[in-house]
Design a protein around this motif. Sequence first.
Motif, PDB file in Angstrom:
ATOM      1  N   ALA A 192      40.327 -20.215  -2.718  1.00 24.68           N
ATOM      2  CA  ALA A 192      39.367 -21.249  -3.129  1.00 24.68           C
ATOM      3  C   ALA A 192      38.330 -21.535  -2.050  1.00 24.68           C
ATOM      4  CB  ALA A 192      40.091 -22.534  -3.518  1.00 24.68           C
ATOM      5  N   GLY A 193      37.805 -20.480  -1.444  1.00 28.24           N
ATOM      6  CA  GLY A 193      36.740 -20.642  -0.469  1.00 28.24           C
ATOM      7  C   GLY A 193      37.133 -21.435   0.756  1.00 28.24           C
ATOM      8  N   GLY A 194      38.432 -21.424   1.074  1.00 28.11           N
ATOM      9  CA  GLY A 194      38.918 -22.172   2.227  1.00 28.11           C
ATOM     10  C   GLY A 194      39.540 -23.507   1.880  1.00 28.11           C
ATOM     11  N   ASN A 195      39.452 -23.917   0.614  1.00 25.00           N
ATOM     12  CA  ASN A 195      39.941 -25.239   0.226  1.00 25.00           C
ATOM     13  C   ASN A 195      41.448 -25.414   0.402  1.00 25.00           C
ATOM     14  OD1 ASN A 195      37.424 -26.129  -0.450  1.00 25.00           O
ATOM     15  ND2 ASN A 195      37.671 -25.944  -2.654  1.00 25.00           N
ATOM     16  N   ILE A 196      42.208 -24.355   0.145  1.00 23.38           N
ATOM     17  CA  ILE A 196      43.663 -24.484   0.199  1.00 23.38           C
ATOM     18  C   ILE A 196      44.126 -24.789   1.620  1.00 23.38           C
ATOM     19  CG2 ILE A 196      45.833 -23.230  -0.087  1.00 23.38           C
ATOM     20  CD1 ILE A 196      44.554 -21.802  -2.481  1.00 23.38           C
ATOM     21  N   GLY A 221      42.767 -28.198   2.847  1.00 27.58           N
ATOM     22  CA  GLY A 221      43.484 -29.302   2.230  1.00 27.58           C
ATOM     23  C   GLY A 221      44.812 -29.563   2.905  1.00 27.58           C
ATOM     24  N   ALA A 222      45.492 -28.486   3.315  1.00 27.75           N
ATOM     25  CA  ALA A 222      46.783 -28.639   3.988  1.00 27.75           C
ATOM     26  C   ALA A 222      46.627 -29.373   5.313  1.00 27.75           C
ATOM     27  CB  ALA A 222      47.418 -27.265   4.211  1.00 27.75           C
ATOM     28  N   VAL A 223      45.589 -29.046   6.072  1.00 28.85           N
ATOM     29  CA  VAL A 223      45.374 -29.709   7.365  1.00 28.85           C
ATOM     30  C   VAL A 223      44.888 -31.142   7.161  1.00 28.85           C
ATOM     31  CG1 VAL A 223      44.077 -29.641   9.532  1.00 28.85           C
ATOM     32  CG2 VAL A 223      44.936 -27.518   8.531  1.00 28.85           C
ATOM     33  N   LYS A 225      45.725 -33.220   4.974  1.00 24.17           N
ATOM     34  CA  LYS A 225      46.834 -34.100   4.606  1.00 24.17           C
ATOM     35  C   LYS A 225      47.927 -34.150   5.678  1.00 24.17           C
ATOM     36  CE  LYS A 225      44.812 -34.591   0.619  1.00 24.17           C
ATOM     37  NZ  LYS A 225      44.002 -35.808   0.360  1.00 24.17           N
ATOM     38  N   ALA A 226      47.766 -33.393   6.753  1.00 26.11           N
ATOM     39  CA  ALA A 226      48.790 -33.319   7.803  1.00 26.11           C
ATOM     40  C   ALA A 226      48.726 -34.555   8.704  1.00 26.11           C
ATOM     41  CB  ALA A 226      48.597 -32.054   8.637  1.00 26.11           C
ATOM     42  N   PRO A 227      49.804 -34.833   9.428  1.00 20.27           N
ATOM     43  CA  PRO A 227      49.774 -35.949  10.379  1.00 20.27           C
ATOM     44  C   PRO A 227      48.755 -35.686  11.489  1.00 20.27           C
ATOM     45  CG  PRO A 227      52.034 -35.163  10.003  1.00 20.27           C
ATOM     46  CD  PRO A 227      51.115 -34.156   9.373  1.00 20.27           C
ATOM     47  N   GLY A 228      48.195 -36.750  12.015  1.00 14.21           N
ATOM     48  CA  GLY A 228      47.216 -36.622  13.097  1.00 14.21           C
ATOM     49  C   GLY A 228      47.884 -36.590  14.447  1.00 14.21           C
ATOM     50  N   ASP A 229      48.782 -35.619  14.624  1.00 12.75           N
ATOM     51  CA  ASP A 229      49.557 -35.556  15.862  1.00 12.75           C
ATOM     52  C   ASP A 229      49.140 -34.414  16.774  1.00 12.75           C
ATOM     53  OD1 ASP A 229      50.468 -33.408  14.402  1.00 12.75           O
ATOM     54  OD2 ASP A 229      52.524 -34.143  14.189  1.00 12.75           O
ATOM     55  N   GLY A 230      48.076 -33.677  16.398  1.00 10.98           N
ATOM     56  CA  GLY A 230      47.580 -32.603  17.249  1.00 10.98           C
ATOM     57  C   GLY A 230      48.258 -31.274  17.040  1.00 10.98           C
ATOM     58  N   TYR A 231      49.186 -31.184  16.090  1.00 10.87           N
ATOM     59  CA  TYR A 231      49.934 -29.940  15.906  1.00 10.87           C
ATOM     60  C   TYR A 231      49.509 -29.143  14.681  1.00 10.87           C
ATOM     61  CZ  TYR A 231      52.804 -31.696  19.659  1.00 10.87           C
ATOM     62  OH  TYR A 231      53.226 -32.166  20.880  1.00 10.87           O
ATOM     63  N   GLN A 232      48.466 -29.589  14.015  1.00 11.68           N
ATOM     64  CA  GLN A 232      47.895 -28.851  12.889  1.00 11.68           C
ATOM     65  C   GLN A 232      46.383 -28.808  13.050  1.00 11.68           C
ATOM     66  OE1 GLN A 232      49.885 -31.685  12.200  1.00 11.68           O
ATOM     67  NE2 GLN A 232      51.778 -30.549  12.001  1.00 11.68           N
ATOM     68  N   TRP A 233      45.842 -27.630  13.230  1.00 10.46           N
ATOM     69  CA  TRP A 233      44.404 -27.444  13.382  1.00 10.46           C
ATOM     70  C   TRP A 233      43.874 -26.630  12.215  1.00 10.46           C
ATOM     71  CZ3 TRP A 233      43.253 -25.439  19.037  1.00 10.46           C
ATOM     72  CH2 TRP A 233      43.844 -26.294  19.987  1.00 10.46           C
ATOM     73  N   LEU A 234      42.614 -26.842  11.927  1.00 10.88           N
ATOM     74  CA  LEU A 234      41.898 -25.975  10.989  1.00 10.88           C
ATOM     75  C   LEU A 234      40.839 -25.223  11.778  1.00 10.88           C
ATOM     76  CD1 LEU A 234      41.233 -25.108   8.014  1.00 10.88           C
ATOM     77  CD2 LEU A 234      39.552 -26.979   8.011  1.00 10.88           C
ATOM     78  N   VAL A 235      40.863 -23.897  11.721  1.00 10.82           N
ATOM     79  CA  VAL A 235      39.820 -23.072  12.335  1.00 10.82           C
ATOM     80  C   VAL A 235      39.191 -22.265  11.217  1.00 10.82           C
ATOM     81  CG1 VAL A 235      39.333 -21.140  13.876  1.00 10.82           C
ATOM     82  CG2 VAL A 235      40.885 -22.945  14.613  1.00 10.82           C
ATOM     83  N   GLY A 236      37.938 -22.556  10.919  1.00  9.74           N
ATOM     84  CA  GLY A 236      37.317 -21.884   9.789  1.00  9.74           C
ATOM     85  C   GLY A 236      35.814 -21.913   9.829  1.00  9.74           C
ATOM     86  N   PRO A 295      40.601 -30.511  -3.111  1.00 10.06           N
ATOM     87  CA  PRO A 295      41.924 -30.998  -2.714  1.00 10.06           C
ATOM     88  C   PRO A 295      41.891 -31.917  -1.493  1.00 10.06           C
ATOM     89  CG  PRO A 295      41.620 -28.758  -1.939  1.00 10.06           C
ATOM     90  CD  PRO A 295      40.398 -29.099  -2.743  1.00 10.06           C
ATOM     91  N   PHE A 296      40.716 -32.187  -0.982  1.00  4.73           N
ATOM     92  CA  PHE A 296      40.576 -33.079   0.172  1.00  4.73           C
ATOM     93  C   PHE A 296      39.171 -33.645   0.177  1.00  4.73           C
ATOM     94  CE2 PHE A 296      38.929 -29.029   1.523  1.00  4.73           C
ATOM     95  CZ  PHE A 296      37.850 -29.332   2.329  1.00  4.73           C
ATOM     96  N   ARG A 297      38.985 -34.701   0.969  1.00  4.60           N
ATOM     97  CA  ARG A 297      37.656 -35.262   1.189  1.00  4.60           C
ATOM     98  C   ARG A 297      37.200 -34.889   2.597  1.00  4.60           C
ATOM     99  NH1 ARG A 297      40.654 -39.470  -0.423  1.00  4.60           N
ATOM    100  NH2 ARG A 297      40.472 -40.449   1.636  1.00  4.60           N
ATOM    101  N   ASN A 298      35.907 -34.665   2.756  1.00  8.79           N
ATOM    102  CA  ASN A 298      35.394 -34.336   4.097  1.00  8.79           C
ATOM    103  C   ASN A 298      35.780 -35.390   5.127  1.00  8.79           C
ATOM    104  OD1 ASN A 298      34.227 -32.064   3.023  1.00  8.79           O
ATOM    105  ND2 ASN A 298      32.181 -32.465   3.827  1.00  8.79           N
ATOM    106  N   SER A 299      35.861 -36.632   4.680  1.00 10.86           N
ATOM    107  CA  SER A 299      36.177 -37.728   5.607  1.00 10.86           C
ATOM    108  C   SER A 299      37.601 -37.644   6.140  1.00 10.86           C
ATOM    109  CB  SER A 299      35.979 -39.075   4.905  1.00 10.86           C
ATOM    110  OG  SER A 299      36.814 -39.178   3.759  1.00 10.86           O
ATOM    111  N   GLU A 300      38.435 -36.775   5.552  1.00  9.14           N
ATOM    112  CA  GLU A 300      39.816 -36.623   6.019  1.00  9.14           C
ATOM    113  C   GLU A 300      39.929 -35.644   7.189  1.00  9.14           C
ATOM    114  OE1 GLU A 300      42.859 -37.165   2.474  1.00  9.14           O
ATOM    115  OE2 GLU A 300      41.269 -35.771   1.909  1.00  9.14           O
ATOM    116  N   LEU A 301      38.826 -34.986   7.516  1.00  8.30           N
ATOM    117  CA  LEU A 301      38.815 -34.038   8.628  1.00  8.30           C
ATOM    118  C   LEU A 301      37.699 -34.414   9.598  1.00  8.30           C
ATOM    119  CD1 LEU A 301      39.237 -30.747   6.578  1.00  8.30           C
ATOM    120  CD2 LEU A 301      40.888 -31.605   8.247  1.00  8.30           C
TER     121      LEU A 301
END
Length: 336
Positions: free
Chosen positions: A86-90, A93-95, A97-108, A124-130
């Motif tokens: 989905a053009g990177g959406n999947i 979206g996973a990142v 919704k992840a906790p903001g603990d520094g252990y999940q990054w999105l590189v894209g 599956p996510f809002r821009n404001s969530e990242l």
Amino acid sequence: MFSPTVSSRLARAALVPGLIALALGLAALPAPAQPAGDAAAWPAKAVRIVVPFAPGGAADLIARGLGEVLQRETRQAFVVENRPGAGGNIGAGAVAKAPGDGYQWLVGLDTTLTVNPLIYKSMPFRNSELRPVMVMASQGMLVAVSPQTGIQSLEQFIAHGRKSTLNLGSAGYGTPGHLGATILAHSTGARVNHVPYKGNAPATTALLSNEVDGGIISSTALLPHLAGDKVVPLAVTTRQRNPLLPQVATVGELGYKALEQEVLFAVWLPQSTPEPLVQKIQAHLERALKDGKLQERLRANDLFHEGLTGDAAAQRLQAVAERYRVVIQAAGMKME
């Protein structure tokens, strides 16, 4: 009757098992957990870098290069996880919704946040969530065709599309190649049949096997195939000529400035990540990108250092989004 001395000894003896049990119970309690997002303790475990595209592309290359350097520096694992679709959406979206603990990054790529919200009916996510931590690098693309088309110039390419139809492959819906094909059709009048694949690598394979006439594809994917004349490069989409392909003109030089396009590669974290932790991760990224071997690897794959952080990164991404908004609305690009 028991004497007081005997009674006291018995009472103390009865207490001993309880005290031992209490002591053992306290010893078994886990140590207090570090607060979520604790910058001082980070990284205390493996960091997951989510790349929302298939392996082999530029985002994957950057993520794995960063992971190697950071793992060496921090002595913690940095694990790259490819979650295409989905053009990177999947993956995004996973990142998000992840906790903001520094252990999940999105590189894209920027398009997941600059293009997808404009063309997908639901996200599956809002821009404001990242939150963008750094725009690390940028890259142009190549307008290229199969040798079997007989096309040798961008002018011939566009003329062919005006007379007939160009079957153009891309890395998928909403990706830079899809957007480039849309800009080409809208700005030149060429008829384009967009053929999406799951990443730049399969799109390049399709071009090499003549499944499509051509495409506007990541130079990282195409560069290895230029030496054997398996692909004919017609133009680069950057404002300046590519130092790796100095003989190939820019789209602007050839009179098609509307086709200028660059891809931005960034790191995002969940919006809930505390500011001290964001700053610490940003500092690690800045140091990693100064690594000589990583810089050499990026340059060899036509990736140019940007290093924009904070407001500068957000503003750069916003400017790209505004430009794409005009193109998308004019072309009526939509995805279900």
